[in-house]
Design an enzyme around this catalytic site. Structure first.
Site, short mmCIF file in Angstrom:
data_model
loop_
_atom_site.label_atom_id
_atom_site.label_comp_id
_atom_site.label_asym_id
_atom_site.label_seq_id
_atom_site.Cartn_x
_atom_site.Cartn_y
_atom_site.Cartn_z
CG ASP A 1 -0.76 -7.00 -4.71
OD1 ASP A 1 0.16 -6.20 -5.01
OD2 ASP A 1 -0.54 -8.22 -4.45
CG ASP B 1 -3.95 -12.82 -11.97
OD1 ASP B 1 -3.53 -11.82 -12.59
OD2 ASP B 1 -3.59 -13.98 -12.19
CE LYS C 1 8.81 -3.74 -9.57
NZ LYS C 1 8.97 -3.65 -8.11
CD1 TRP D 1 4.86 2.76 -4.65
CD2 TRP D 1 4.17 2.74 -6.79
NE1 TRP D 1 5.97 2.68 -5.45
CE2 TRP D 1 5.59 2.66 -6.76
CE3 TRP D 1 3.53 2.73 -8.02
CZ2 TRP D 1 6.35 2.59 -7.93
CZ3 TRP D 1 4.29 2.66 -9.18
CH2 TRP D 1 5.68 2.59 -9.13
N GLY E 1 0.78 -1.24 0.00
CA GLY E 1 0.00 0.00 0.00
C GLY E 1 0.81 1.29 0.00
CG ASP F 1 6.24 -1.04 -7.54
OD1 ASP F 1 7.22 -1.07 -8.30
OD2 ASP F 1 6.33 -0.99 -6.30
C1 LIG Z 1 6.83 -4.60 -5.41
S1 LIG Z 1 5.22 -5.09 -4.91
C2 LIG Z 1 4.32 -3.59 -4.99
C3 LIG Z 1 4.61 -2.62 -3.87
C4 LIG Z 1 3.64 -1.46 -3.85
N1 LIG Z 1 3.81 -0.60 -5.01
C5 LIG Z 1 3.80 -0.61 -2.62
O1 LIG Z 1 4.34 0.48 -2.71
O2 LIG Z 1 3.34 -1.02 -1.56
C6 LIG Z 1 4.65 -5.96 -6.33
C7 LIG Z 1 3.27 -6.55 -6.17
O3 LIG Z 1 2.79 -7.06 -7.43
C8 LIG Z 1 1.81 -8.03 -7.09
N2 LIG Z 1 1.42 -8.86 -8.25
C9 LIG Z 1 2.18 -9.75 -8.92
N3 LIG Z 1 1.45 -10.33 -9.90
C10 LIG Z 1 0.21 -9.79 -9.88
C11 LIG Z 1 -0.98 -9.98 -10.63
N4 LIG Z 1 -1.01 -10.86 -11.63
N5 LIG Z 1 -2.08 -9.25 -10.32
C12 LIG Z 1 -2.03 -8.35 -9.29
N6 LIG Z 1 -0.93 -8.13 -8.53
C13 LIG Z 1 0.18 -8.84 -8.80
C14 LIG Z 1 2.49 -8.84 -6.00
O4 LIG Z 1 1.56 -9.55 -5.22
C15 LIG Z 1 3.20 -7.74 -5.20
O5 LIG Z 1 2.51 -7.36 -4.04
#
Ligand SMILES: C[S@@+](CC[C@H](N)C(=O)[O-])C[C@H]1O[C@@H](n2cnc3c(N)ncnc32)[C@H](O)[C@@H]1O
Length: 242
Positions: A75, A91, A156, A57, A55, A116
């Protein structure tokens, strides 16, 4: 070893700063630095936060979009509520979740997409990087039709194969499309953000970003070349993929 120590030290320092400032993750500073340089979120914006857990961002997006803005996040992992944001678990590539997101948007166009997203890391760099690139192209495919003209898209990227091709596909859709490494990025050699500004919806082709990107990758890596199969004794030539 020394580089490793410096990286760890920097990471700890951002983590401490995040804690002291009330942010859930040090990644919040990455978006703050992107925002400072590129001004991707404005007051009153409708913002879509892709891969929003835990959370960080979303917290920054709420601050920037203000009370008149709307922040929607998704997420795979459940997120603790962020005041002022609507965060759902699911997803983004799943059509049911996409319908749910459509419902929550309720006809609103997005002004800013901030992604991200990062797949589960297996440790096999080339596999992880390929999966990440594929995921990013799918994020483009779901969210671009919701982006308003003039809107922004931040995502990203993991440096490596396919990055140049993805940029080639999406660059014509925006006036600005640049790579940017915020200081708070953990490992500047692998993690970089693509910042796209001023969306031009009329430039978008019917073909999906994922299809265009895969086509480019096929021709780059030779996956779509045809070879002649000799077994047919006729004037017809049977071709198959190599
Ligand atoms: C680096 S973290 C994000 C951090 C976030 N921006 C923050 O500031 O708190 C990357 C996130 O991408 C999510 N993710 C990966 N594949 C996904 C998908 N297919 N659908 C939704 N979220 C996904 C992961 O669960 C993970 O929590």
């Amino acid at each position: 070893m020394a580089d490793h120590w410096v990286e760890n030290h920097k990471r700890d320092s951002w983590r401490k700063q995040a804690k002291a400032s009330g942010y859930r993750a040090r990644s919040a500073f990455k978006l703050k630095q992107i925002q400072q340089r590129w001004n991707v979120i404005r007051e009153g914006d409708v913002v879509f936060d892709v891969g929003c857990h835990p959370g960080g961002w979303a917290q920054v997006a709420v601050e920037e979009a203000g009370e008149t803005g709307f922040v929607l996040g998704v997420d795979l992992q459940a997120c603790q509520p962020v005041e002022g944001a609507t965060l759902i678990m699911g997803d983004i590539t799943d059509s049911h979740i996409q319908s749910k997101l459509d419902e929550l948007l309720d006809g609103r166009k997005l002004n800013s997409i901030i992604s991200d997203i990062s797949p589960h890391i297996t440790g096999k760099w080339d596999v992880d990087q390929a999966v990440a690139m594929n995921l990013v192209s799918m994020v483009f495919d779901y969210s671009l039709p919701h982006l308003s003209d003039g809107g922004s898209f931040v995502t990203k990227l993991f440096q490596g194969v396919g990055v140049d091709e993805l940029i080639k596909v999406v660059k014509p859709y925006f006036s600005v499309c640049k790579r940017f490494s915020p200081e708070a990025s953990r490992n500047s050699s692998s993690e970089v953000y693509l910042v796209c500004k001023n969306f031009k919806s009329w430039k978008v082709k019917d073909t999906s970003v994922n299809d265009l990107w895969e086509e480019m990758m096929d021709s780059k890596l030779g996956g779509n070349e045809l070879e002649q199969v000799d077994s047919t004794p006729s004037s017809f030539k049977v071709m198959r993929k190599k």
